[in-house]
Scaffold this motif. Structure first.
Motif, PDB file in Angstrom:
ATOM      1  N   MET A   1     -67.216 -27.883  23.163  1.00  0.00           N
ATOM      2  CA  MET A   1     -67.592 -26.486  23.133  1.00  0.00           C
ATOM      3  C   MET A   1     -67.996 -26.122  21.716  1.00  0.00           C
ATOM      4  SD  MET A   1     -65.246 -23.268  24.202  1.00  0.00           S
ATOM      5  CE  MET A   1     -64.895 -22.258  22.803  1.00  0.00           C
ATOM      6  N   SER A   2     -69.127 -25.530  21.542  1.00  0.00           N
ATOM      7  CA  SER A   2     -69.558 -25.085  20.220  1.00  0.00           C
ATOM      8  C   SER A   2     -69.288 -23.587  20.088  1.00  0.00           C
ATOM      9  CB  SER A   2     -71.042 -25.398  20.005  1.00  0.00           C
ATOM     10  OG  SER A   2     -71.806 -24.684  20.953  1.00  0.00           O
ATOM     11  N   VAL A   3     -69.222 -23.130  18.857  1.00  0.00           N
ATOM     12  CA  VAL A   3     -68.859 -21.748  18.569  1.00  0.00           C
ATOM     13  C   VAL A   3     -70.116 -20.989  18.163  1.00  0.00           C
ATOM     14  CG1 VAL A   3     -67.435 -20.287  17.113  1.00  0.00           C
ATOM     15  CG2 VAL A   3     -66.582 -22.499  17.835  1.00  0.00           C
ATOM     16  N   ASN A   4     -70.254 -19.777  18.653  1.00  0.00           N
ATOM     17  CA  ASN A   4     -71.363 -18.920  18.291  1.00  0.00           C
ATOM     18  C   ASN A   4     -70.986 -18.185  17.004  1.00  0.00           C
ATOM     19  OD1 ASN A   4     -73.462 -17.125  18.087  1.00  0.00           O
ATOM     20  ND2 ASN A   4     -73.381 -16.512  20.250  1.00  0.00           N
ATOM     21  N   LEU A   5     -71.622 -18.549  15.904  1.00  0.00           N
ATOM     22  CA  LEU A   5     -71.272 -18.000  14.598  1.00  0.00           C
ATOM     23  C   LEU A   5     -71.602 -16.506  14.498  1.00  0.00           C
ATOM     24  CD1 LEU A   5     -70.089 -18.810  11.925  1.00  0.00           C
ATOM     25  CD2 LEU A   5     -72.379 -19.320  11.112  1.00  0.00           C
ATOM     26  N   THR A   6     -72.617 -16.066  15.183  1.00  0.00           N
ATOM     27  CA  THR A   6     -72.974 -14.649  15.148  1.00  0.00           C
ATOM     28  C   THR A   6     -71.867 -13.792  15.762  1.00  0.00           C
ATOM     29  OG1 THR A   6     -75.289 -15.272  15.387  1.00  0.00           O
ATOM     30  CG2 THR A   6     -74.725 -12.963  15.782  1.00  0.00           C
ATOM     31  N   LEU A   7     -71.344 -14.227  16.909  1.00  0.00           N
ATOM     32  CA  LEU A   7     -70.251 -13.485  17.538  1.00  0.00           C
ATOM     33  C   LEU A   7     -69.028 -13.441  16.635  1.00  0.00           C
ATOM     34  CD1 LEU A   7     -70.160 -14.417  21.342  1.00  0.00           C
ATOM     35  CD2 LEU A   7     -70.618 -12.220  20.312  1.00  0.00           C
ATOM     36  N   LEU A   8     -68.715 -14.552  15.996  1.00  0.00           N
ATOM     37  CA  LEU A   8     -67.543 -14.592  15.117  1.00  0.00           C
ATOM     38  C   LEU A   8     -67.726 -13.689  13.898  1.00  0.00           C
ATOM     39  CD1 LEU A   8     -66.566 -18.360  15.207  1.00  0.00           C
ATOM     40  CD2 LEU A   8     -65.510 -16.454  16.404  1.00  0.00           C
ATOM     41  N   THR A   9     -68.922 -13.639  13.354  1.00  0.00           N
ATOM     42  CA  THR A   9     -69.178 -12.781  12.192  1.00  0.00           C
ATOM     43  C   THR A   9     -69.083 -11.302  12.572  1.00  0.00           C
ATOM     44  OG1 THR A   9     -70.670 -14.486  11.340  1.00  0.00           O
ATOM     45  CG2 THR A   9     -70.822 -12.294  10.358  1.00  0.00           C
ATOM     46  N   VAL A  10     -69.693 -10.941  13.697  1.00  0.00           N
ATOM     47  CA  VAL A  10     -69.616  -9.552  14.159  1.00  0.00           C
ATOM     48  C   VAL A  10     -68.174  -9.179  14.474  1.00  0.00           C
ATOM     49  CG1 VAL A  10     -70.295  -8.009  16.037  1.00  0.00           C
ATOM     50  CG2 VAL A  10     -71.991  -9.495  14.975  1.00  0.00           C
ATOM     51  N   MET A  11     -67.447 -10.101  15.120  1.00  0.00           N
ATOM     52  CA  MET A  11     -66.052  -9.845  15.461  1.00  0.00           C
ATOM     53  C   MET A  11     -65.214  -9.643  14.205  1.00  0.00           C
ATOM     54  SD  MET A  11     -63.508 -12.290  17.622  1.00  0.00           S
ATOM     55  CE  MET A  11     -63.853 -13.612  16.501  1.00  0.00           C
ATOM     56  N   GLY A  12     -65.416 -10.472  13.169  1.00  0.00           N
ATOM     57  CA  GLY A  12     -64.677 -10.322  11.919  1.00  0.00           C
ATOM     58  C   GLY A  12     -64.980  -9.000  11.229  1.00  0.00           C
ATOM     59  N   ALA A  13     -66.255  -8.603  11.248  1.00  0.00           N
ATOM     60  CA  ALA A  13     -66.621  -7.315  10.630  1.00  0.00           C
ATOM     61  C   ALA A  13     -66.010  -6.148  11.395  1.00  0.00           C
ATOM     62  CB  ALA A  13     -68.146  -7.181  10.587  1.00  0.00           C
ATOM     63  N   LEU A  14     -65.998  -6.228  12.722  1.00  0.00           N
ATOM     64  CA  LEU A  14     -65.387  -5.157  13.519  1.00  0.00           C
ATOM     65  C   LEU A  14     -63.884  -5.067  13.267  1.00  0.00           C
ATOM     66  CD1 LEU A  14     -67.242  -5.450  16.954  1.00  0.00           C
ATOM     67  CD2 LEU A  14     -67.439  -3.636  15.267  1.00  0.00           C
ATOM     68  N   TYR A  15     -63.202  -6.208  13.192  1.00  0.00           N
ATOM     69  CA  TYR A  15     -61.767  -6.200  12.895  1.00  0.00           C
ATOM     70  C   TYR A  15     -61.502  -5.615  11.505  1.00  0.00           C
ATOM     71  CZ  TYR A  15     -59.784  -8.722  16.877  1.00  0.00           C
ATOM     72  OH  TYR A  15     -59.348  -9.080  18.121  1.00  0.00           O
ATOM     73  N   ALA A  16     -62.291  -6.023  10.520  1.00  0.00           N
ATOM     74  CA  ALA A  16     -62.079  -5.528   9.158  1.00  0.00           C
ATOM     75  C   ALA A  16     -62.298  -4.024   9.077  1.00  0.00           C
ATOM     76  CB  ALA A  16     -63.011  -6.257   8.188  1.00  0.00           C
ATOM     77  N   CYS A  17     -63.390  -3.522   9.657  1.00  0.00           N
ATOM     78  CA  CYS A  17     -63.658  -2.079   9.631  1.00  0.00           C
ATOM     79  C   CYS A  17     -62.614  -1.308  10.440  1.00  0.00           C
ATOM     80  CB  CYS A  17     -65.053  -1.790  10.182  1.00  0.00           C
ATOM     81  SG  CYS A  17     -66.375  -2.396   9.124  1.00  0.00           S
ATOM     82  N   GLY A  18     -62.193  -1.856  11.565  1.00  0.00           N
ATOM     83  CA  GLY A  18     -61.195  -1.194  12.397  1.00  0.00           C
ATOM     84  C   GLY A  18     -59.846  -1.067  11.698  1.00  0.00           C
ATOM     85  N   ILE A  19     -59.417  -2.125  11.027  1.00  0.00           N
ATOM     86  CA  ILE A  19     -58.141  -2.061  10.300  1.00  0.00           C
ATOM     87  C   ILE A  19     -58.250  -1.090   9.135  1.00  0.00           C
ATOM     88  CG2 ILE A  19     -56.579  -3.409   8.845  1.00  0.00           C
ATOM     89  CD1 ILE A  19     -57.031  -5.730  10.806  1.00  0.00           C
ATOM     90  N   TYR A  20     -59.378  -1.094   8.443  1.00  0.00           N
ATOM     91  CA  TYR A  20     -59.566  -0.151   7.336  1.00  0.00           C
ATOM     92  C   TYR A  20     -59.489   1.291   7.843  1.00  0.00           C
ATOM     93  CZ  TYR A  20     -61.798   2.505   3.640  1.00  0.00           C
ATOM     94  OH  TYR A  20     -62.070   3.449   2.686  1.00  0.00           O
ATOM     95  N   LEU A  21     -60.135   1.577   8.969  1.00  0.00           N
ATOM     96  CA  LEU A  21     -60.144   2.942   9.489  1.00  0.00           C
ATOM     97  C   LEU A  21     -58.776   3.363  10.027  1.00  0.00           C
ATOM     98  CD1 LEU A  21     -63.612   3.107  11.249  1.00  0.00           C
ATOM     99  CD2 LEU A  21     -62.882   4.317   9.193  1.00  0.00           C
ATOM    100  N   ILE A  22     -58.013   2.440  10.574  1.00  0.00           N
ATOM    101  CA  ILE A  22     -56.673   2.779  11.083  1.00  0.00           C
ATOM    102  C   ILE A  22     -55.749   3.198   9.952  1.00  0.00           C
ATOM    103  CG2 ILE A  22     -54.585   1.672  11.983  1.00  0.00           C
ATOM    104  CD1 ILE A  22     -56.152   0.522  14.160  1.00  0.00           C
ATOM    105  N   LEU A  23     -55.957   2.681   8.767  1.00  0.00           N
ATOM    106  CA  LEU A  23     -55.093   2.997   7.635  1.00  0.00           C
ATOM    107  C   LEU A  23     -55.423   4.337   6.987  1.00  0.00           C
ATOM    108  CD1 LEU A  23     -54.908  -0.529   5.993  1.00  0.00           C
ATOM    109  CD2 LEU A  23     -53.242   0.581   7.473  1.00  0.00           C
ATOM    110  N   GLU A  24     -56.425   5.033   7.473  1.00  0.00           N
ATOM    111  CA  GLU A  24     -56.786   6.347   6.934  1.00  0.00           C
ATOM    112  C   GLU A  24     -55.843   7.419   7.475  1.00  0.00           C
ATOM    113  OE1 GLU A  24     -59.301   7.202   4.768  1.00  0.00           O
ATOM    114  OE2 GLU A  24     -59.618   5.068   4.469  1.00  0.00           O
ATOM    115  N   ARG A  25     -55.873   8.608   6.866  1.00  0.00           N
ATOM    116  CA  ARG A  25     -54.996   9.708   7.279  1.00  0.00           C
ATOM    117  C   ARG A  25     -55.660  10.645   8.283  1.00  0.00           C
ATOM    118  NH1 ARG A  25     -50.084   9.356   5.275  1.00  0.00           N
ATOM    119  NH2 ARG A  25     -49.753  11.571   5.499  1.00  0.00           N
ATOM    120  N   SER A  26     -56.924  10.460   8.548  1.00  0.00           N
ATOM    121  CA  SER A  26     -57.642  11.306   9.492  1.00  0.00           C
ATOM    122  C   SER A  26     -57.509  10.729  10.901  1.00  0.00           C
ATOM    123  CB  SER A  26     -59.117  11.377   9.102  1.00  0.00           C
ATOM    124  OG  SER A  26     -59.857  12.009  10.109  1.00  0.00           O
TER     125      SER A  26
END
Length: 188
Positions: free
Chosen positions: A1-26
């Motif tokens: 099975m090969s890995v789709n690098l585009t999906l992994l990159t988008v997934m990593g960016a979504l996780y990073a932005c999501g965690i950053y936004l969860i730590l906000e006070r708004s």
């Protein structure tokens, strides 16, 4: 099975932005962060499902490895329903906060500040020697005599009765035999 690098990159960016936004006070940013995390998790489940195969219908001529596994799609549907419910709940909280306070920021109250200022040291939990946790604590001040040995005349209050300190101390040991059992297993 090969890995789709585009999906992994988008997934990593979504996780990073999501965690950053969860730590906000708004609350609105927290909601957006939760939505990004849910979408990143959907991509993670999609990436672990592998490439598409044949339809998951049974046929005698098709090898077992050629079928598509329907479990990742079922998990993604479940994740979509759960994220929709969490989003609806958070929108209700955001609306109620806006109606009551006309603001979206979560402010610290006096209890939050008090909890933040308390030290993390707990005398009972962090002690080298654990505190007495017996259900029947011994009330004697010092059951030893001047020579350092046990004082045979010292008595303590243990539960509803007074008894010699030496007997009370030996009752705390496993396998104690210094009590007289009654006819039904209790003490006389």
């Amino acid at each position: 099975m090969s890995v789709n690098l585009t999906l992994l990159t988008v997934m990593g960016a979504l996780y990073a932005c999501g965690i950053y936004l969860i730590l906000e006070r708004s609350l609105t940013r927290v909601l957006l962060g939760l939505m990004l995390l849910a979408n990143a998790t959907n991509l993670l489940i999609l990436a672990t499902g592998g490439y598409a195969g044949l339809a998951p219908l049974f046929n005698k001529d098709t090898a077992a490895g050629d079928y598509s596994d329907p479990l990742p799609q079922a998990l993604i549907l479940t994740s979509i329903v759960i994220s929709f419910a969490v989003t609806a709940f958070m929108l209700g909280i955001i609306y109620r906060t806006w109606v009551l306070a006309r603001q979206d920021e979560i402010q610290d109250d006096a209890e939050d500040r008090r909890v933040a200022e308390t030290p993390s040291f707990d005398a009972e939990d962090d002690a080298v020697i654990p505190a007495e946790t017996s259900e029947f604590p011994l009330v004697a001040a010092d059951p030893t005599d001047a020579a350092g040995g046990p004082d045979p005349t010292e008595t303590v209050q243990a539960g509803a009765r007074r008894m010699p300190a030496m007997d009370a101390a030996s009752e705390e040991q496993p396998g104690s035999r210094n009590i007289t059992p009654g006819p039904e297993g209790g003490t006389k």
